[in-house]
Design a protein around this motif. Structure first.
Motif, PDB file in Angstrom:
ATOM      1  N   ILE A 102       2.851   6.278  -3.005  1.00 40.66           N
ATOM      2  CA  ILE A 102       2.797   7.708  -2.664  1.00 40.66           C
ATOM      3  C   ILE A 102       3.341   7.917  -1.253  1.00 40.66           C
ATOM      4  CG2 ILE A 102       1.209   9.602  -2.103  1.00 40.66           C
ATOM      5  CD1 ILE A 102      -0.479   8.670  -4.547  1.00 40.66           C
ATOM      6  N   ALA A 103       2.960   7.039  -0.321  1.00 37.96           N
ATOM      7  CA  ALA A 103       3.461   7.146   1.061  1.00 37.96           C
ATOM      8  C   ALA A 103       4.968   6.923   1.120  1.00 37.96           C
ATOM      9  CB  ALA A 103       2.736   6.146   1.960  1.00 37.96           C
ATOM     10  N   LEU A 104       5.496   6.056   0.264  1.00 38.50           N
ATOM     11  CA  LEU A 104       6.929   5.762   0.264  1.00 38.50           C
ATOM     12  C   LEU A 104       7.754   6.774  -0.521  1.00 38.50           C
ATOM     13  CD1 LEU A 104       6.827   1.891  -0.257  1.00 38.50           C
ATOM     14  CD2 LEU A 104       7.563   3.108   1.801  1.00 38.50           C
ATOM     15  N   ALA A 105       7.126   7.512  -1.436  1.00 32.85           N
ATOM     16  CA  ALA A 105       7.850   8.436  -2.318  1.00 32.85           C
ATOM     17  C   ALA A 105       8.645   9.482  -1.551  1.00 32.85           C
ATOM     18  CB  ALA A 105       6.884   9.112  -3.289  1.00 32.85           C
ATOM     19  N   LYS A 106       8.113   9.970  -0.442  1.00 36.60           N
ATOM     20  CA  LYS A 106       8.836  10.995   0.325  1.00 36.60           C
ATOM     21  C   LYS A 106      10.122  10.465   0.945  1.00 36.60           C
ATOM     22  CE  LYS A 106       4.973  11.071   2.867  1.00 36.60           C
ATOM     23  NZ  LYS A 106       3.925  11.572   3.666  1.00 36.60           N
ATOM     24  N   TYR A 107      10.299   9.138   0.923  1.00 41.58           N
ATOM     25  CA  TYR A 107      11.527   8.506   1.418  1.00 41.58           C
ATOM     26  C   TYR A 107      12.401   8.019   0.259  1.00 41.58           C
ATOM     27  CZ  TYR A 107       8.809   8.471   5.701  1.00 41.58           C
ATOM     28  OH  TYR A 107       8.045   8.850   6.778  1.00 41.58           O
ATOM     29  N   GLY A 108      11.983   8.332  -0.969  1.00 40.86           N
ATOM     30  CA  GLY A 108      12.730   7.909  -2.144  1.00 40.86           C
ATOM     31  C   GLY A 108      12.623   6.412  -2.415  1.00 40.86           C
ATOM     32  N   ARG A 109      11.519   5.823  -2.008  1.00 38.77           N
ATOM     33  CA  ARG A 109      11.344   4.376  -2.156  1.00 38.77           C
ATOM     34  C   ARG A 109      10.015   4.058  -2.834  1.00 38.77           C
ATOM     35  NH1 ARG A 109      15.132   1.300   0.870  1.00 38.77           N
ATOM     36  NH2 ARG A 109      16.207   2.593   2.375  1.00 38.77           N
ATOM     37  N   LYS A 110       9.879   2.803  -3.269  1.00 39.95           N
ATOM     38  CA  LYS A 110       8.623   2.294  -3.817  1.00 39.95           C
ATOM     39  C   LYS A 110       8.591   0.795  -3.596  1.00 39.95           C
ATOM     40  CE  LYS A 110       8.322   1.567  -8.509  1.00 39.95           C
ATOM     41  NZ  LYS A 110       8.061   0.198  -8.462  1.00 39.95           N
ATOM     42  N   LEU A 111       7.415   0.219  -3.754  1.00 41.53           N
ATOM     43  CA  LEU A 111       7.263  -1.229  -3.621  1.00 41.53           C
ATOM     44  C   LEU A 111       7.977  -1.942  -4.759  1.00 41.53           C
ATOM     45  CD1 LEU A 111       3.472  -1.577  -2.708  1.00 41.53           C
ATOM     46  CD2 LEU A 111       5.426  -1.906  -1.192  1.00 41.53           C
ATOM     47  N   GLY A 112       8.364  -3.197  -4.514  1.00 43.56           N
ATOM     48  CA  GLY A 112       8.943  -4.013  -5.573  1.00 43.56           C
ATOM     49  C   GLY A 112       7.920  -4.363  -6.634  1.00 43.56           C
ATOM     50  N   PRO A 113       6.755  -4.884  -6.237  1.00 42.91           N
ATOM     51  CA  PRO A 113       5.725  -5.187  -7.240  1.00 42.91           C
ATOM     52  C   PRO A 113       5.296  -3.924  -7.984  1.00 42.91           C
ATOM     53  CG  PRO A 113       5.209  -6.267  -5.166  1.00 42.91           C
ATOM     54  CD  PRO A 113       6.364  -5.323  -4.903  1.00 42.91           C
ATOM     55  N   ASP A 114       5.125  -4.051  -9.293  1.00 50.96           N
ATOM     56  CA  ASP A 114       4.810  -2.897 -10.129  1.00 50.96           C
ATOM     57  C   ASP A 114       3.738  -3.253 -11.155  1.00 50.96           C
ATOM     58  OD1 ASP A 114       5.072  -0.320 -11.133  1.00 50.96           O
ATOM     59  OD2 ASP A 114       6.685  -0.889 -12.510  1.00 50.96           O
ATOM     60  N   PRO A 115       2.541  -3.654 -10.684  1.00 48.74           N
ATOM     61  CA  PRO A 115       1.491  -4.025 -11.642  1.00 48.74           C
ATOM     62  C   PRO A 115       0.977  -2.799 -12.409  1.00 48.74           C
ATOM     63  CG  PRO A 115       0.645  -4.063  -9.402  1.00 48.74           C
ATOM     64  CD  PRO A 115       2.117  -3.784  -9.304  1.00 48.74           C
ATOM     65  N   ALA A 116       0.548  -3.032 -13.627  1.00 55.09           N
ATOM     66  CA  ALA A 116       0.047  -1.935 -14.467  1.00 55.09           C
ATOM     67  C   ALA A 116      -1.179  -1.272 -13.870  1.00 55.09           C
ATOM     68  CB  ALA A 116      -0.263  -2.459 -15.866  1.00 55.09           C
ATOM     69  N   SER A 117      -1.940  -2.001 -13.086  1.00 58.89           N
ATOM     70  CA  SER A 117      -3.173  -1.463 -12.505  1.00 58.89           C
ATOM     71  C   SER A 117      -2.950  -0.890 -11.106  1.00 58.89           C
ATOM     72  CB  SER A 117      -4.240  -2.558 -12.452  1.00 58.89           C
ATOM     73  OG  SER A 117      -3.777  -3.651 -11.673  1.00 58.89           O
ATOM     74  N   GLU A 118      -1.753  -0.334 -10.844  1.00 61.64           N
ATOM     75  CA  GLU A 118      -1.394   0.121  -9.494  1.00 61.64           C
ATOM     76  C   GLU A 118      -2.377   1.124  -8.900  1.00 61.64           C
ATOM     77  OE1 GLU A 118       2.235   2.308  -8.953  1.00 61.64           O
ATOM     78  OE2 GLU A 118       1.736   3.729 -10.521  1.00 61.64           O
ATOM     79  N   ILE A 119      -3.068   1.869  -9.727  1.00 65.28           N
ATOM     80  CA  ILE A 119      -4.004   2.865  -9.216  1.00 65.28           C
ATOM     81  C   ILE A 119      -5.244   2.215  -8.586  1.00 65.28           C
ATOM     82  CG2 ILE A 119      -5.310   3.224 -11.344  1.00 65.28           C
ATOM     83  CD1 ILE A 119      -5.138   6.283 -10.614  1.00 65.28           C
ATOM     84  N   ALA A 120      -5.552   0.985  -8.971  1.00 59.69           N
ATOM     85  CA  ALA A 120      -6.754   0.323  -8.469  1.00 59.69           C
ATOM     86  C   ALA A 120      -6.477  -0.983  -7.736  1.00 59.69           C
ATOM     87  CB  ALA A 120      -7.710   0.053  -9.628  1.00 59.69           C
ATOM     88  N   CYS A 121      -5.420  -1.709  -8.111  1.00 62.78           N
ATOM     89  CA  CYS A 121      -5.180  -3.005  -7.471  1.00 62.78           C
ATOM     90  C   CYS A 121      -4.702  -2.781  -6.038  1.00 62.78           C
ATOM     91  CB  CYS A 121      -4.193  -3.845  -8.263  1.00 62.78           C
ATOM     92  SG  CYS A 121      -2.505  -3.247  -8.269  1.00 62.78           S
ATOM     93  N   THR A 122      -5.041  -3.714  -5.192  1.00 58.44           N
ATOM     94  CA  THR A 122      -4.733  -3.563  -3.775  1.00 58.44           C
ATOM     95  C   THR A 122      -3.650  -4.551  -3.341  1.00 58.44           C
ATOM     96  OG1 THR A 122      -6.445  -5.127  -3.145  1.00 58.44           O
ATOM     97  CG2 THR A 122      -7.072  -2.784  -3.243  1.00 58.44           C
ATOM     98  N   ILE A 123      -3.054  -4.245  -2.207  1.00 58.48           N
ATOM     99  CA  ILE A 123      -2.002  -5.088  -1.662  1.00 58.48           C
ATOM    100  C   ILE A 123      -2.532  -6.505  -1.415  1.00 58.48           C
ATOM    101  CG2 ILE A 123      -0.461  -5.415   0.317  1.00 58.48           C
ATOM    102  CD1 ILE A 123       0.361  -3.154  -1.647  1.00 58.48           C
ATOM    103  N   GLY A 124      -3.761  -6.625  -0.927  1.00 67.26           N
ATOM    104  CA  GLY A 124      -4.331  -7.947  -0.690  1.00 67.26           C
ATOM    105  C   GLY A 124      -4.347  -8.801  -1.939  1.00 67.26           C
ATOM    106  N   GLY A 125      -4.782  -8.247  -3.046  1.00 66.70           N
ATOM    107  CA  GLY A 125      -4.813  -8.986  -4.302  1.00 66.70           C
ATOM    108  C   GLY A 125      -3.432  -9.249  -4.863  1.00 66.70           C
ATOM    109  N   VAL A 126      -2.545  -8.281  -4.739  1.00 63.74           N
ATOM    110  CA  VAL A 126      -1.175  -8.450  -5.233  1.00 63.74           C
ATOM    111  C   VAL A 126      -0.492  -9.602  -4.502  1.00 63.74           C
ATOM    112  CG1 VAL A 126       1.116  -7.367  -5.296  1.00 63.74           C
ATOM    113  CG2 VAL A 126      -0.879  -6.094  -6.083  1.00 63.74           C
ATOM    114  N   VAL A 127      -0.625  -9.632  -3.179  1.00 63.47           N
ATOM    115  CA  VAL A 127       0.006 -10.700  -2.395  1.00 63.47           C
ATOM    116  C   VAL A 127      -0.678 -12.037  -2.661  1.00 63.47           C
ATOM    117  CG1 VAL A 127       0.439 -11.542  -0.055  1.00 63.47           C
ATOM    118  CG2 VAL A 127       0.914  -9.155  -0.626  1.00 63.47           C
ATOM    119  N   ALA A 128      -2.003 -12.060  -2.677  1.00 58.26           N
ATOM    120  CA  ALA A 128      -2.731 -13.316  -2.868  1.00 58.26           C
ATOM    121  C   ALA A 128      -2.424 -13.962  -4.211  1.00 58.26           C
ATOM    122  CB  ALA A 128      -4.239 -13.078  -2.739  1.00 58.26           C
TER     123      ALA A 128
END
Length: 184
Positions: free
Chosen positions: A96-122
């Motif tokens: 959401i923070a990146l959307a105003k710049y026309g960008r998004k993160l590379g990782p695209d887990p299905a649980s994006e609404i709840a999963c956190t960056i810490g868990g995604v990276v770990a």
């Protein structure tokens, strides 16, 4: 307190473990102190953020360190080309923070609404659509980590390798051995 411990006793897996203690550090210094105390008392720690794991990584019957509550800062840099994120921010919040710049993160887990960056990276939980080019390891520029000794390493610093070598010689030697085995 029992309600806090029971509320965090499960994740998206089929496991159910009620932690004996839930700790919610507010900053990296407190994480270092938690590590220090756990080593003194010979008590293991389990870190938890979003609780979306299907394999039970975020639950424990011991000490559970909840990083989601106080580690949610998101800082968009370079007109959206980079983003500095704390481990408790969800993938959705960052996108959401990146959307105003026309960008998004590379990782695209299905649980994006709840999963956190810490868990995604770990766990390199990057989702099925990202492939290897956009997984969390490939899109990660740098990270600041608190090691079990309390040592803080920011991999962005030009002297991070030397700092790790001097501060954690055994760990550094072990990582070097693993690197050498992989590179051969």
């Amino acid at each position: 307190e029992i309600f806090d411990r029971r509320a965090i006793a499960s994740d998206a897996s089929h496991y159910l473990l009620t932690p004996s203690v839930v700790v919610r550090p507010e900053n990296g210094f407190q994480v270092g102190e938690i590590f220090r105390i756990s080593q003194e008392e010979n008590v293991g720690l389990t870190f938890r953020s979003g609780g979306t794991s299907l394999s039970g990584q975020g639950i424990s019957s011991g000490v559970l360190v909840d990083t989601r509550r106080h580690f949610k800062e998101i800082e968009v840099l370079d007109n959206g080309a980079r983003v500095r994120v704390q481990p408790g921010a969800t993938v959705k919040q960052v996108n959401i923070a990146l959307a105003k710049y026309g960008r998004k993160l590379g990782p695209d887990p299905a649980s994006e609404i709840a999963c956190t960056i810490g868990g995604v990276v770990a766990n390199n939980s990057s989702g099925m659509a990202c492939g290897t080019e956009f997984n969390s390891y490939s899109t990660l520029d740098s990270l600041t980590m608190v090691l079990p000794s309390g040592t803080v390493i920011n991999t962005k610093n030009f002297d991070a390798d030397e700092h790790l070598r001097l501060s954690e010689p055994e760990m550094y030697a072990g990582i070097a051995r693993l690197r050498d085995r992989i590179v051969q």
